[in-house]
Design a protein around this motif. Structure first.
Motif, mmCIF file in Angstrom:
data_model
loop_
_atom_site.group_PDB
_atom_site.id
_atom_site.type_symbol
_atom_site.label_atom_id
_atom_site.label_comp_id
_atom_site.label_asym_id
_atom_site.label_seq_id
_atom_site.Cartn_x
_atom_site.Cartn_y
_atom_site.Cartn_z
ATOM 1 N N SER A 173 0.825 -1.210 0.000
ATOM 2 C CA SER A 173 0.000 0.000 0.000
ATOM 3 C C SER A 173 0.858 1.258 0.000
ATOM 4 O O SER A 173 0.489 2.269 -0.610
ATOM 5 C CB SER A 173 -0.933 -0.002 1.214
ATOM 6 O OG SER A 173 -1.847 -1.072 1.142
ATOM 7 N N GLY A 174 2.006 1.220 0.678
ATOM 8 C CA GLY A 174 2.890 2.380 0.667
ATOM 9 C C GLY A 174 3.371 2.698 -0.739
ATOM 10 O O GLY A 174 3.310 3.850 -1.197
ATOM 11 N N PHE A 175 3.844 1.674 -1.441
ATOM 12 C CA PHE A 175 4.268 1.878 -2.827
ATOM 13 C C PHE A 175 3.080 2.230 -3.714
ATOM 14 O O PHE A 175 3.165 3.100 -4.584
ATOM 15 C CB PHE A 175 4.948 0.608 -3.349
ATOM 16 C CG PHE A 175 5.014 0.529 -4.849
ATOM 17 C CD1 PHE A 175 5.959 1.262 -5.555
ATOM 18 C CD2 PHE A 175 4.114 -0.263 -5.557
ATOM 19 C CE1 PHE A 175 6.016 1.200 -6.943
ATOM 20 C CE2 PHE A 175 4.161 -0.335 -6.936
ATOM 21 C CZ PHE A 175 5.115 0.404 -7.636
ATOM 22 N N GLY A 176 1.956 1.555 -3.487
ATOM 23 C CA GLY A 176 0.791 1.761 -4.338
ATOM 24 C C GLY A 176 0.242 3.166 -4.268
ATOM 25 O O GLY A 176 -0.173 3.733 -5.286
ATOM 26 N N LEU A 177 0.237 3.766 -3.084
ATOM 27 C CA LEU A 177 -0.276 5.132 -2.957
ATOM 28 C C LEU A 177 0.616 6.129 -3.689
ATOM 29 O O LEU A 177 0.124 7.088 -4.296
ATOM 30 C CB LEU A 177 -0.391 5.508 -1.479
ATOM 31 C CG LEU A 177 -1.593 4.922 -0.738
ATOM 32 C CD1 LEU A 177 -1.510 5.247 0.745
ATOM 33 C CD2 LEU A 177 -2.899 5.455 -1.320
ATOM 34 N N VAL A 178 1.929 5.910 -3.642
ATOM 35 C CA VAL A 178 2.842 6.795 -4.374
ATOM 36 C C VAL A 178 2.593 6.676 -5.876
ATOM 37 O O VAL A 178 2.471 7.680 -6.590
ATOM 38 C CB VAL A 178 4.305 6.462 -4.036
ATOM 39 C CG1 VAL A 178 5.258 7.268 -4.913
ATOM 40 C CG2 VAL A 178 4.585 6.735 -2.564
ATOM 41 N N PHE A 179 2.508 5.439 -6.362
ATOM 42 C CA PHE A 179 2.260 5.240 -7.794
ATOM 43 C C PHE A 179 0.896 5.786 -8.191
ATOM 44 O O PHE A 179 0.747 6.403 -9.258
ATOM 45 C CB PHE A 179 2.340 3.754 -8.133
ATOM 46 C CG PHE A 179 2.012 3.448 -9.573
ATOM 47 C CD1 PHE A 179 2.959 3.644 -10.569
ATOM 48 C CD2 PHE A 179 0.752 2.984 -9.930
ATOM 49 C CE1 PHE A 179 2.657 3.379 -11.897
ATOM 50 C CE2 PHE A 179 0.437 2.716 -11.249
ATOM 51 C CZ PHE A 179 1.399 2.916 -12.238
ATOM 52 N N LEU A 180 -0.104 5.582 -7.347
ATOM 53 C CA LEU A 180 -1.448 6.057 -7.659
ATOM 54 C C LEU A 180 -1.479 7.579 -7.757
ATOM 55 O O LEU A 180 -2.067 8.147 -8.688
ATOM 56 C CB LEU A 180 -2.431 5.571 -6.595
ATOM 57 C CG LEU A 180 -3.920 5.797 -6.872
ATOM 58 C CD1 LEU A 180 -4.358 5.010 -8.094
ATOM 59 C CD2 LEU A 180 -4.754 5.397 -5.661
ATOM 60 N N GLY A 181 -0.835 8.253 -6.808
ATOM 61 C CA GLY A 181 -0.821 9.708 -6.843
ATOM 62 C C GLY A 181 -0.109 10.258 -8.067
ATOM 63 O O GLY A 181 -0.602 11.186 -8.728
ATOM 64 N N LEU A 182 1.048 9.684 -8.396
ATOM 65 C CA LEU A 182 1.798 10.155 -9.561
ATOM 66 C C LEU A 182 1.050 9.865 -10.863
ATOM 67 O O LEU A 182 0.974 10.719 -11.759
ATOM 68 C CB LEU A 182 3.178 9.500 -9.589
ATOM 69 C CG LEU A 182 4.166 9.950 -8.511
ATOM 70 C CD1 LEU A 182 5.440 9.130 -8.580
ATOM 71 C CD2 LEU A 182 4.486 11.433 -8.653
#
Length: 262
Positions: A173-182
């Protein structure tokens, strides 16, 4: 002793699916009619409607990952809804095909003759071109679909008693939120802002040299789109002036924040 409850779908689920299928077919017929009447308007409407439902799926996945990161029981009630919503991303990937096929009707930078003659678009050609546009879109969809698939698989493992799945979902989820935001940020630029060949940030006005009023050939200033200073100040004072005078510590009928005379 903890009791395990099994929740089944409503008894009329088949009837609901049938009604939804009928509505979907009717909507597709209307879309086909609109396609033949006005193709430009059809693709614009498709893009707007598509982004609405894509936002539901991506927003659900974002909330789901926030819940896994923060923990707690606040999201347990709607967690399955978020997971189900994120699993619509494969279908949404297919529904992006009309946008890809209708690029010439949506984006001015897909026209070669315009790219060769328009000075603004020439400077954006490395970024705004059909090949790179589709490549970026493919990266977005691959990332979103992989996140949805992986989060669903880990959630299923957690239901089966895998304790390590909880920690894995937190890390993902930590990685996913960064990718989702970008990715959402770039989607806003790629799919929406590029609909207009000239953004407000690209507009320039010539600067005068101060002698004969002629524009200096080597200087250009970005146009500042600001309200009149007095209007801007008055709007900023509205929240303060709305507070009763007694709470502001001022005498009744007196306003010390603004002068009566200009």
């Amino acid at each position: 002793m903890n009791a395990t409850k099994t929740y089944n779908a409503p008894a009329d689920i088949d009837a609901r699916r049938s009604r939804s299928l009928v509505i979907g077919v009717a909507a597709l017929v209307l879309c086909a009619i609109g396609f033949f009447i006005n193709r430009d308007q059809f693709f614009r409407a498709w893009l707007i409607g598509y982004m609405l439902w894509l936002g539901v799926a991506l927003g659900s996945m974002g909330l789901m990952m926030i819940h896994h990161l923060s923990g707690g029981g606040w999201g347990m009630v709607v967690r399955r809804v978020w997971e189900a919503s994120s699993r619509t991303l494969p279908l949404l990937t297919i529904l992006f095909i009309p946008v890809a096929l209708g690029m010439n009707h949506l984006y001015p930078w897909t026209h070669t003759e315009l790219m060769q003659t328009d000075e603004v678009l020439k400077h954006k050609a490395m970024y705004l071109n059909p090949t790179f546009f589709l490549a970026r879109s493919a990266v977005y969809f691959l990332g979103w679909n992989w996140l949805a698939w992986r989060m669903t698989a880990l959630s299923r493992s957690q239901d089966e008693g895998d304790i390590d799945a909880t920690r894995s979902m937190q890390r993902l989820s930590g990685f996913g939120l960064v990718f989702l935001g970008l990715s959402i940020t770039f989607v806003g630029v790629d799919w929406f802002m590029s609909l207009n060949r000239l953004h407000d940030s690209d507009r320039v006005v010539p600067a005068h040299d101060g002698h004969d009023g002629a524009a200096h050939p080597a200087v250009a200033l970005r146009r500042l789109r600001q309200a009149h200073a007095r209007v801007r100040d008055d709007v900023g004072l509205l929240p303060v002036l709305a507070v009763p005078a007694g709470l502001r510590g001022e005498p009744e009928g007196r306003n010390s924040l603004r002068a009566d005379a200009d």
